[in-house]
Design an enzyme around this catalytic site. Structure first.
Site, PDB file in Angstrom:
ATOM      1  N   TYR A  56      35.367 -15.611  12.627  1.00 56.80           N
ATOM      2  CA  TYR A  56      34.569 -16.172  11.544  1.00 56.80           C
ATOM      3  C   TYR A  56      35.031 -15.665  10.175  1.00 56.80           C
ATOM      4  CZ  TYR A  56      30.816 -16.932   8.241  1.00 56.80           C
ATOM      5  OH  TYR A  56      30.121 -17.291   7.118  1.00 56.80           O
ATOM      6  N   HIS A  86      31.149 -19.189  -4.634  1.00 52.46           N
ATOM      7  CA  HIS A  86      29.893 -18.482  -4.411  1.00 52.46           C
ATOM      8  C   HIS A  86      29.350 -17.800  -5.670  1.00 52.46           C
ATOM      9  CE1 HIS A  86      30.697 -19.441  -0.329  1.00 52.46           C
ATOM     10  NE2 HIS A  86      29.842 -18.592   0.190  1.00 52.46           N
ATOM     11  N   ASN A 198      30.138 -10.234   1.474  1.00 51.15           N
ATOM     12  CA  ASN A 198      29.127  -9.936   2.478  1.00 51.15           C
ATOM     13  C   ASN A 198      28.670  -8.499   2.314  1.00 51.15           C
ATOM     14  OD1 ASN A 198      27.790 -11.388   4.511  1.00 51.15           O
ATOM     15  ND2 ASN A 198      29.753 -12.002   5.402  1.00 51.15           N
ATOM     16  N   TYR A 279     -13.194   8.612 -10.308  1.00 55.92           N
ATOM     17  CA  TYR A 279     -12.113   8.563  -9.327  1.00 55.92           C
ATOM     18  C   TYR A 279     -10.734   8.638  -9.965  1.00 55.92           C
ATOM     19  CZ  TYR A 279     -15.434   6.924  -5.731  1.00 55.92           C
ATOM     20  OH  TYR A 279     -16.451   6.809  -4.840  1.00 55.92           O
ATOM     21  N   ARG A 282     -10.534  12.404 -10.275  1.00 58.88           N
ATOM     22  CA  ARG A 282     -10.837  13.183  -9.073  1.00 58.88           C
ATOM     23  C   ARG A 282      -9.912  12.824  -7.909  1.00 58.88           C
ATOM     24  NH1 ARG A 282     -15.874  12.223  -5.775  1.00 58.88           N
ATOM     25  NH2 ARG A 282     -16.505  10.987  -7.590  1.00 58.88           N
ATOM     26  N   PHE A 328      24.396  -7.811   7.360  1.00 60.37           N
ATOM     27  CA  PHE A 328      24.218  -8.218   5.966  1.00 60.37           C
ATOM     28  C   PHE A 328      22.773  -8.586   5.648  1.00 60.37           C
ATOM     29  CE2 PHE A 328      25.716 -11.802   8.570  1.00 60.37           C
ATOM     30  CZ  PHE A 328      24.555 -12.564   8.563  1.00 60.37           C
ATOM     31  N   GLU A 412      22.029 -20.664   8.247  1.00 58.00           N
ATOM     32  CA  GLU A 412      21.408 -19.430   7.759  1.00 58.00           C
ATOM     33  C   GLU A 412      19.923 -19.729   7.567  1.00 58.00           C
ATOM     34  OE1 GLU A 412      23.922 -18.460   4.435  1.00 58.00           O
ATOM     35  OE2 GLU A 412      25.670 -18.276   5.741  1.00 58.00           O
TER      36      GLU A 412
END
Length: 500
Positions: A56, A86, A198, A279, A282, A328, A412
């Site tokens: 791949y 990309h 990746n 609070y 405290r 990944f 994906e």
């Protein structure tokens, strides 16, 4: 003086990265890293030479195109096309400190010898960085599965003479500046584009940056809360170790010990009539401690990620295997960053409540911390700003990691959205710093109306240093500049204060 940092086979922790946040140290490869990189690359080259198997992203297309076989003669073109196609980031630019971390963390991962990248490519990325060029990367575009594809593509563009870089504070076209500086682009070999793109280094760089700042901020947050507590004449009893010994969370015990030390020192000079305190004072150990425990948990998780290989496919030369997996996928980081958002946000939420109380006109403090209320508004509006930031942080705590949108034609089909988690967590931290700056400004002002109180020396040093930079003014005046200065003061404390 520029410090050199070396990439080797040691176990890394987030604290090792602080130099990259604070400055631009020179990066070097150790002999062991060079050996790991070279051996893995040689193995892949030999494997591709003698076998016709499909792997791949090495001799196939990417994502939904994984079944498309690519001819050996097109291997270089395949990798270059990957990086170019990309690089689709949008939005604001990633801060330089995060870009430096991205590059370093990517180099650490590549040096482990499971990515089959060439030493030439690693050295070129180091050369570009060491010469002071930082790739222009954008905050939006990562799905956090198949790694941080878009941001890492932008990081990789200068290697092939594409994209833009920042150099000495200005933005340049990579090809033009590299030519001027005599830096030659390279041709990517089989798998190298994939090895670069990746990975989880965008998420991890943000996560490490946030963790380091939050860890250094934690004791300062406690000190600021102590200043507010002294000004509001809070009893030290809730911070007594006996209270916390029967609910022994680590963060709670640590915060209580710190607060008791501060408040016990000044308690003898305070005349109290109240049975219990609100609070927001405290319960400081319980709330601050829970946030501190979240920070420490996330730091442990980020340490694991720093020492991981998040490439795909992975090369195991000793076992003679090239395996396609899913390291990944950013789900561990995405969920941790969502959790960290909550911890940071709650620090801010309780801080704003203390600021509000200091303005209430109770416990011998003038309303809105001005003796001329009506004509003067005093510190009325800084609390509005803090409240606005607290509300914004609550909205930013909506988790990213529960969302997923199918991509790459269904291949994906589950993603982490960790990139979004990282960017919003960074914003939560920025908002927190402003909320704390407002509490610090308010508490120091409140103490000016109670000069009879005795402060612990560590707190007194903070007040003295603060007033030397931001002097007390009774009359109404422009406050935004003081808030900005108070935030800068906090950053200085993170770097210098012995509270750390």
């Amino acid at each position: 003086m520029t410090k050199n940092i070396k990439i080797d086979n040691r176990s890394y922790k987030p604290e090792d990265l602080y130099e990259l946040i604070a400055g631009h140290p020179i990066i070097e490869l150790s002999d062991s890293a060079i050996e790991s990189i070279t051996n893995c690359r040689n193995y892949l080259d030999a494997k591709l030479e003698k076998e016709d198997s499909l792997f791949y992203g090495i001799n196939t297309g990417f994502g939904a195109l994984c079944d498309v076989e690519i001819d050996k003669s097109q291997n270089e073109e395949l990798q270059e096309n990957l990086v170019k196609s990309h690089a689709c980031g949008v939005g604001e630019e990633v801060p330089d400190s995060v870009v430096r971390l991205m590059i370093y963390l990517k180099l650490v991962s590549l040096s482990k010898g499971n990515s089959a990248i060439s030493l030439e490519t690693v050295n070129k990325l180091i050369e570009i960085y060491n010469r002071g060029l930082l790739p222009v990367i954008y905050r939006q575009g990562s799905l956090g599965a198949s790694g941080d594809l878009a941001p890492l593509a932008h990081m990789s563009l200068p290697l092939i003479g594409e994209g833009e870089v920042r150099f000495k504070g200005k933005k340049y076209d990579s090809a033009d500046l590299m030519k001027e500086l005599g830096i030659k682009p390279i041709k990517l070999k089989a798998k190298e584009g994939l090895a670069l793109l990746n990975g989880t280094q965008f998420m991890l760089a943000y996560a490490s940056n946030i963790y380091l700042k939050a860890a250094r901020l934690a004791p300062i947050i406690d000190a600021i809360s102590a200043l507010s507590s002294v000004a509001y004449e809070i009893s030290p009893d809730p911070f007594n170790h006996l209270v916390h010994s029967v609910r022994p969370y680590n963060g709670q015990i640590e915060v209580a010990k710190r607060l008791f030390k501060y408040l016990e020192y000044s308690s003898g000079k305070t005349k109290r009539t109240q049975i219990q305190d609100p609070y927001a004072f405290r319960c400081i150990p319980q709330v601050h401690g829970a946030s501190l425990d979240i920070v420490n948990y996330c730091g442990s998780l980020f340490t694991t990620e720093m020492n991981s290989v998040t490439d795909n496919p992975l090369v195991f030369q000793d076992e003679d295997k090239i395996l396609s997996g899913g390291n990944f996928h950013g789900q561990p980081l995405a969920m941790a960053l969502d959790y960290l958002c909550i911890g940071l946000s709650e620090w801010g939420s309780i801080s704003e409540r203390r600021t509000y109380k200091l303005l209430s006109g109770k416990r011998s403090l003038p309303v809105f911390l001005t003796e001329k209320s009506g004509l003067h508004s005093g510190f009325m509006i800084p609390q509005y700003t803090a409240a606005s930031l607290v509300s914004a942080n609550k909205q930013l705590c909506t988790p990213s990691s529960v969302d997923s949108i199918v991509s790459s034609n269904g291949q994906e089909d589950h993603v982490s959205m960790g990139g979004n988690a990282a960017v919003k967590c960074f914003k939560v931290l920025e908002n927190l710093e402003n909320i704390l700056a407002i509490e610090l400004l308010t508490s120091v002002r409140a103490l000016q109306y109670k000069k009879e109180l005795i402060l612990h020396p560590a707190l007194q040093n903070i007040v003295d240093d603060f007033l030397s930079e931001i002097p007390f003014k009774e009359e109404d005046h422009v406050l935004y500049k003081e808030i900005h200065k108070a935030k800068d003061f906090l950053k200085k404390l993170q770097h210098e204060n012995d509270l750390l």
